[in-house]
Design an enzyme around this catalytic site. Structure first.
Site, PDB file in Angstrom:
ATOM      1  N   GLY A  23       0.703  -1.350  -0.162  1.00  0.00           N
ATOM      2  CA  GLY A  23       0.221  -0.046  -0.043  1.00  0.00           C
ATOM      3  C   GLY A  23       0.973   1.034  -0.003  1.00  0.00           C
ATOM      4  O   GLY A  23       2.011   1.398   0.144  1.00  0.00           O
ATOM      5  N   CYS A  24       0.243   2.447  -0.453  1.00  0.00           N
ATOM      6  CA  CYS A  24       0.968   3.625  -0.490  1.00  0.00           C
ATOM      7  C   CYS A  24       1.387   4.107   0.841  1.00  0.00           C
ATOM      8  O   CYS A  24       2.671   4.353   0.923  1.00  0.00           O
ATOM      9  CB  CYS A  24       0.154   4.704  -1.328  1.00  0.00           C
ATOM     10  SG  CYS A  24      -1.300   4.784  -0.894  1.00  0.00           S
TER      11      CYS A  24
END
Lengths: 344, 344, 344, 344
Positions: free
Chosen positions: C143-144
């Site tokens: 995930g970012c």
């Protein structure tokens, strides 16, 4: 005076509520909104928490005047029975602006439910038809782009100084597209972006043409109107271009001076229209009911250029509606509209 | 081939460095910058940290071609000795664009240091004068607004299809105003704002007029050019309006079709100019060297409308400069310029 | 090597297409997208017009590796048969990140279709598990937010220098919320606005906790993670706070110096992670695959502060995915990812 | 009552003028500004055209109360003679906030001209010291970050519920950096950008520590304060993190409920502080004097999180100053401050 707002949850509806909250002469007693019906204003619209009202499906009965902020077509349906029932109505949608049922059908792809009211409604651009507004029972509140363009062009059109070929290159913030989410209003799409839209015909075009034609006997405007969307929330800038009628002025210098005088004189008694001496900025009208206009003459071609700015949700919608209500009701024209621009 | 950049610390200078870093055929060997002289690029411009160069006061000697990103007047002073010394120069400033020393004096309030070079310099709009660019030793790189406007209007002007009265309503992002901080570029001032500027005459006007006049024997353009500043960093949109010459087309429908064909044909072999089928958005060219053009005919007035967009720092400055270098040097025209738009 | 993209019409899907277009070692041969199936890329996504591909409902058969950019749950369904069929898969969604099926059920409110693959998938944060990625057939792309946080904290956690109480105050641009329009991503709502969201638990929290725990035997992280939405399109900044283990350093001065050395050493061979000497700005990574990290010690409390930035669509999604593909395929780790930041 | 503004041309000065214009009980009779001295307000600040005042070098004599919006150090010099002369002063700068001359010297790198006034000045956070403000003759108006943080933390600190280790991760719009142009406030630099700044010590830190310590006998706060700049004009969000004292609550559930009750009770009589039930958005306070606070307990760690938002130019500067003036003068506390948020 008791007033109501139909569809308070849209941007112009909530802006009306904000302005009416501070109005000394009216009580906002009823607000409607389909999706949020049953909720308190404080829940649905926290920034309006100070207004102790519940959003209903329908208006409570006892109101003297109603503002409709519904989308087109739906607004006409809601307004017609109110008008027939003797209640004053200010319609912020486009449903009573075009005086021709055929033109309405052509542009809005719907049959108008009350063509007779198209005839009797008053186009509510206060500065250009104050008497009409004062006497009106049904106001068609102007569109945001036409509001800026008509105020920018009225002095020269009425004076018969320009040719009918007019170009209006308009730029608007995103709130003009309404509150419903769409790809066009998605932050990631519209931030750092600009584009023209509706270049084959925007619904504000026939409204502009109709009202320009009314300004002077025999004037047959031929208008190119191009709206652009730009990455800001509020604000409209209309850049208007026209040529003077042959022989109107002896020189560009004389034209420049005469035009400034003409505009200053034309708007000298107006509270909300200011003729300014340099190109206006939209944020100079952020949150208030002003329209700033800068007319000038192009030194190289002798053409007329007029720039006008306003806040599309105030002078271009809710503020203009309250100004109209004030005139219809005998209140001071600026009641509730004294707020200064919030800057920066 | 060894190249240098004068004034790498401005926006077009740093954009040049970014593009040249990926260019397969050239080595960027020298960069200058007054305020940051002595610093490594990584210090002064962290996003260029991969380029292992030190910013100097003056260019190192052995370069084959120089890009100047200095402001006007200063750029001419720096470029003249290089040109005289036999080095190829691409000037991104405005100093060699106007072919008349009198016009230069009038618009830039300075005497030009080398009027002879004004005559021999080539206006580097590759698509419109590819042969000229290939043979040039001194390129005057086009201004960002003219680049978009000239590409938008060239097909109809060369074909003799429009009247000389032209209106160019242009909108630009803030990076076009340069990197030096000012009240106009202050975030709190320009965010949520739009306004016209230089309405009494912008320096890109004489450049546009000169180049339009060169497009067709006897064409004497009369141009209204109005730039607007809008709250985004990159991007230019030029909205161009003109009338067709009488009898040019039998009908609006025919005009619409013919115009689309004309533009498609005119740009059919171009890598960087795309004729598109709906109004283009500036962000569709973000970070690359494309110019998107949408020509159309107004259905109500029969007037011509052309919308063109580009990234003012790429096709409007550094990318166009590299494209010119490629043509001058026999490299593929798109070398170093293949990058796709970064979206959103 | 032939590759495909499932759901090219989302933001990470189109970013993958942009990057792969320039990749020297792979051919993008198939792209899917539900709503735009049947359209050419040029139609649906004009900025990708140079890729001559048609969007299909399903992948064409002959691909060696597939990227999935579908939303969670839908992605697992699409990926499982591919993996079972022997095709390498890089899943940009969250469906293979949590190694526990129970945890997946708890956070994603869906039963996982292939719990065995949860065990064998590799969490694709290349810099922290290069060997794992090289050997993987199914990559769970990070995930970012976790990408930025884990790179920021790995050096001190692995060295056993901090207490398990960690606060991660994260700020993200709007593109992280995806391309589907919603009230939250409406320009008029999010421009000039900031707020915390998912304060009672964001899905990236268990992912951060799981991966921090894997960094050091016996480390039991207790993490407060608060994401905020801010008015920009791309970019993530994670501000991380922790306390040093008692006795870790003799003084704040010594801690500051040691920490800088530790980070410099830890990332000294990395192409994409740079330890910088002042607080990094998200736009310094705009459009490229870098992560900039600034570790420092608060002079008043002696606490650790680490700031890390990246482009959420590149190092936080598509770029990280391509980096993983490069490692899995024996390509240079930076193939296709050499692009410099576009600034400003 | 007659009032004056020193330095009306800064952002907090012009905001004061906007608010005072609508105030029912005071007349704004004199405004100063160095660079614009001699100009009418309408010239220098067109959005304030309705105020018929000329900007002077010095205040006209007959005022009862003065607001100073000068930068630090300069403000002290201007205020001291006024205070000595018996005029009430509200200083919006930082010059009378720190009660220790040594601390002032350390943080502001200047010797304080009137250490005795440092002792007698009142820190003007109305909600936390209403009696003090009412009796004051010299008010040190709080900094924008401290205003939000102190209101967010006061209930738990006064109740002795949290440990002294506090983290305040703050985010501010650009107007907080003032009106003078700089590279940091350049639109092209800060748009689409976020970064932490002053991470080694911001001047608002000692102010926060001093005021937290005053809240409870024996409380010795150890504060990490990190400000971030984000691309919006107005608005501050302070995200505050702390741990409860051991044994404060039996469970996280009980803590959550108790905390909400504590905050609701603490602020139940306040006009301008609202305890809200979801994370507040800065734009919910755009243009008005409200501070919205959301206290909650992290379900995974049991830690306290409090989010507070306000408009940095209103509750964080000019509005707070007018609120203080109202208390000092016996006016209703909300006089002139009734305006609703302008949304969107």
């Amino acid at each position: 005076m008791k007033v109501g707002i139909i569809n308070v949850t849209g941007y112009s509806g909530m802006e009306l509520a904000r302005i009416l909250h501070r109005h000394p002469d009216v009580d906002l007693v009823s607000v409607t909104g389909r999706s949020a019906a049953g909720q308190k204003l404080a829940e649905a619209l926290p920034h309006l928490a100070e207004l102790d009202l519940t959003i209903k499906n329908d208006l409570d009965s006892s109101v003297d005047l109603v503002f409709s902020s519904l989308p087109q077509v739906a607004s006409a349906e809601a307004c017609v029975p109110l008008v027939r029932g003797g209640i004053k109505v200010i319609d912020i949608s486009a449903d009573f602006r075009l005086h021709s049922a055929e033109l309405y059908q052509q542009w809005y792809k719907a049959e108008h439910p009350a063509p007779d009211l198209l005839k009797s409604s008053v186009y509510g651009l206060s500065e250009l038809d104050r008497d009409g507004v004062m006497a009106a029972t049904l106001i068609a509140n102007p569109g945001c782009y036409p509001e800026a363009a008509l105020l920018a062009l009225a002095p020269v059109v009425r004076a018969g100084l320009i040719e009918p070929d007019i170009i209006i290159d308009a730029k608007s913030g995103v709130s003009g597209a309404g509150r419903s989410p769409s790809m066009v209003t998605h932050f990631s799409e519209i931030n750092e972006n600009i584009f023209a839209y509706s270049v084959d015909g925007h619904r504000h075009l026939p409204e502009i043409v109709q009202e320009l034609a009314r300004m002077r006997e025999g004037f047959q405007p031929s208008v190119i109107f191009t709206p652009h969307l730009i990455p800001m929330r509020r604000g409209i800038l209309d850049s208007c271009y026209a040529r003077f009628t042959p022989g109107a002025f002896a020189s560009t210098a004389q034209a420049t001076e005469s035009i400034r005088e003409l505009y200053n004189e034309f708007y000298k008694d107006e509270t909300f229209v200011q003729v300014v001496s340099s190109p206006p900025q939209t944020k100079q009208t952020w949150g208030n009911n002003n329209c700033l206009i800068y007319p000038t003459v192009d030194p190289y071609t002798g053409g007329l250029k007029v720039f006008s700015v306003l806040d599309n949700l105030v002078k271009g919608a809710a503020g203009q509606a309250v100004q109209n209500m004030n005139l219809m009701s005998g209140f001071p024209e600026n009641a509730g509209l004294e707020q200064l621009t919030i800057y920066p």
